[in-house]
Structure formats: structure tokens, C-alpha cells
Design a protein around this motif. Structure first.
Motif, short mmCIF file in Angstrom:
data_model
loop_
_atom_site.label_atom_id
_atom_site.label_comp_id
_atom_site.label_asym_id
_atom_site.label_seq_id
_atom_site.Cartn_x
_atom_site.Cartn_y
_atom_site.Cartn_z
N GLU A 27 0.84 -1.21 0.00
CA GLU A 27 0.00 0.00 0.00
C GLU A 27 0.87 1.25 0.00
OE1 GLU A 27 -3.89 -1.83 2.35
OE2 GLU A 27 -2.29 -0.85 3.51
N ARG A 28 1.95 1.22 0.76
CA ARG A 28 2.87 2.38 0.77
C ARG A 28 3.49 2.60 -0.60
NH1 ARG A 28 5.81 3.73 6.21
NH2 ARG A 28 4.29 2.90 7.65
N THR A 29 3.90 1.52 -1.24
CA THR A 29 4.50 1.64 -2.56
C THR A 29 3.51 2.22 -3.55
OG1 THR A 29 5.97 -0.23 -2.14
CG2 THR A 29 5.62 0.36 -4.44
N ILE A 30 2.29 1.71 -3.52
CA ILE A 30 1.26 2.21 -4.43
C ILE A 30 0.95 3.67 -4.14
CG2 ILE A 30 -1.21 2.00 -4.98
CD1 ILE A 30 -0.71 -1.10 -4.80
N LEU A 31 0.86 4.04 -2.88
CA LEU A 31 0.60 5.43 -2.52
C LEU A 31 1.75 6.33 -2.96
CD1 LEU A 31 -1.56 7.16 -1.17
CD2 LEU A 31 -0.40 6.80 1.00
N GLN A 32 2.96 5.85 -2.79
CA GLN A 32 4.14 6.63 -3.21
C GLN A 32 4.12 6.85 -4.72
OE1 GLN A 32 7.88 4.72 -2.39
NE2 GLN A 32 9.04 6.59 -2.71
N LEU A 33 3.83 5.81 -5.48
CA LEU A 33 3.79 5.94 -6.94
C LEU A 33 2.63 6.83 -7.38
CD1 LEU A 33 4.72 2.29 -7.93
CD2 LEU A 33 6.14 4.34 -8.20
N ALA A 34 1.50 6.73 -6.69
CA ALA A 34 0.36 7.60 -7.00
C ALA A 34 0.71 9.05 -6.70
CB ALA A 34 -0.87 7.16 -6.20
N ALA A 35 1.46 9.29 -5.63
CA ALA A 35 1.89 10.64 -5.29
C ALA A 35 2.82 11.22 -6.35
CB ALA A 35 2.57 10.66 -3.92
N GLN A 36 3.46 10.33 -7.10
CA GLN A 36 4.35 10.75 -8.19
C GLN A 36 3.59 10.84 -9.51
OE1 GLN A 36 7.46 7.81 -8.09
NE2 GLN A 36 8.22 8.50 -6.12
N ASP A 37 2.26 10.85 -9.43
CA ASP A 37 1.36 11.01 -10.57
C ASP A 37 1.33 9.84 -11.54
OD1 ASP A 37 0.37 13.50 -9.75
OD2 ASP A 37 2.05 14.55 -10.67
N HIS A 38 1.63 8.64 -11.05
CA HIS A 38 1.49 7.45 -11.89
C HIS A 38 0.04 6.99 -11.86
CE1 HIS A 38 5.75 6.79 -12.67
NE2 HIS A 38 5.97 7.10 -11.39
N THR A 39 -0.47 6.53 -12.98
CA THR A 39 -1.83 6.00 -13.05
C THR A 39 -1.85 4.59 -12.50
OG1 THR A 39 -1.53 5.02 -15.24
CG2 THR A 39 -2.28 7.33 -15.16
N CYS A 40 -3.06 4.08 -12.24
CA CYS A 40 -3.19 2.69 -11.76
C CYS A 40 -2.58 1.72 -12.77
CB CYS A 40 -4.65 2.35 -11.51
SG CYS A 40 -5.33 3.12 -10.03
N LYS A 41 -2.79 1.99 -14.04
CA LYS A 41 -2.25 1.13 -15.09
C LYS A 41 -0.72 1.14 -15.07
CE LYS A 41 -2.66 0.32 -20.06
NZ LYS A 41 -3.28 0.77 -21.31
N GLU A 42 -0.13 2.31 -14.90
CA GLU A 42 1.33 2.42 -14.85
C GLU A 42 1.89 1.74 -13.60
OE1 GLU A 42 1.83 6.73 -17.13
OE2 GLU A 42 1.59 6.69 -14.95
N ILE A 43 1.21 1.93 -12.48
CA ILE A 43 1.65 1.30 -11.23
C ILE A 43 1.60 -0.21 -11.37
CG2 ILE A 43 1.10 0.97 -8.78
CD1 ILE A 43 0.03 3.92 -8.83
N ALA A 44 0.52 -0.71 -11.95
CA ALA A 44 0.36 -2.16 -12.14
C ALA A 44 1.50 -2.72 -12.99
CB ALA A 44 -0.99 -2.46 -12.79
N ALA A 45 1.80 -2.05 -14.08
CA ALA A 45 2.87 -2.52 -14.97
C ALA A 45 4.22 -2.49 -14.25
CB ALA A 45 2.93 -1.66 -16.23
N ARG A 46 4.44 -1.45 -13.50
CA ARG A 46 5.72 -1.29 -12.78
C ARG A 46 5.90 -2.34 -11.69
NH1 ARG A 46 7.87 4.61 -11.21
NH2 ARG A 46 9.99 4.00 -10.81
#
Length: 85
Positions: A27-46
Motif C-alpha cells: 500500500e505504501r509503494t502504491i501510494l508513493q507511486l500515486a503521489a508521483q502522478d502514476h496512473t493505476c495502469k502504470e503502477i500495475a505494470a511497474r
């Protein structure tokens, strides 16, 4: 592996501190990536997970924080970004 945010060291309070402490590492990783303006699709791929899994983790974070909608998420992301750089 919990990081102590600057506001804790300085004695300041943050309404989301309890939320940050309760987040799983994913959850922290996802929140961190979202804070960096990554979309859910980009986060999933990453992260090598599905977009649905990212969305589920994000919903769990919002529930833990007691916030709803995009404005609540944006407020949470700002706090996360400020205190967990």
C-alpha cells in the motif's frame, strides 16, 4: 522497515500519521507511486500486478484513511509526499 517522517521528529502532528503507520508495504509503494502522478495502469505494470489489484490496494488505503473521492485521495497523497520523501 518503518521510516520516521520528519513531522514526528519535530513533534508536529499529522491527521494521517495513524494511516501511514497502518499501511502495508504494498500500500505504501502504491501510494508513493500515486503521489508521483502514476496512473493505476502504470503502477500495475511497474509492480507486475493487475490494475484491479492496484485499485483494490488504493481503496483499502482510502478506507484506512477515512477519506472518499479524488479530493480525499489528493489530500492524502499530499501528506504522504510531504512526509515520506
Amino acid at each position: 522497515m518503518s521510516q520516521v517522517p520528519p513531522f514526528v521528529e519535530s513533534g508536529m502532528t499529522n491527521p494521517f500519521f495513524h494511516v501511514f503507520e497502518s499501511l502495508t508495504s504494498r500500500e505504501r509503494t502504491i501510494l508513493q507511486l500515486a503521489a508521483q502522478d502514476h496512473t493505476c495502469k502504470e503502477i500495475a505494470a511497474r509492480m507486475g500486478i493487475t490494475k484491479g489489484t492496484v485499485e483494490k490496494h488504493r481503496k483499502n488505503v482510502l478506507k484506512k484513511a477515512g477519506v472518499k473521492g479524488k479530493k480525499g485521495l489528493q489530500r492524502l497523497l499530499r501528506q504522504f509526499e510531504l512526509h515520506f520523501r
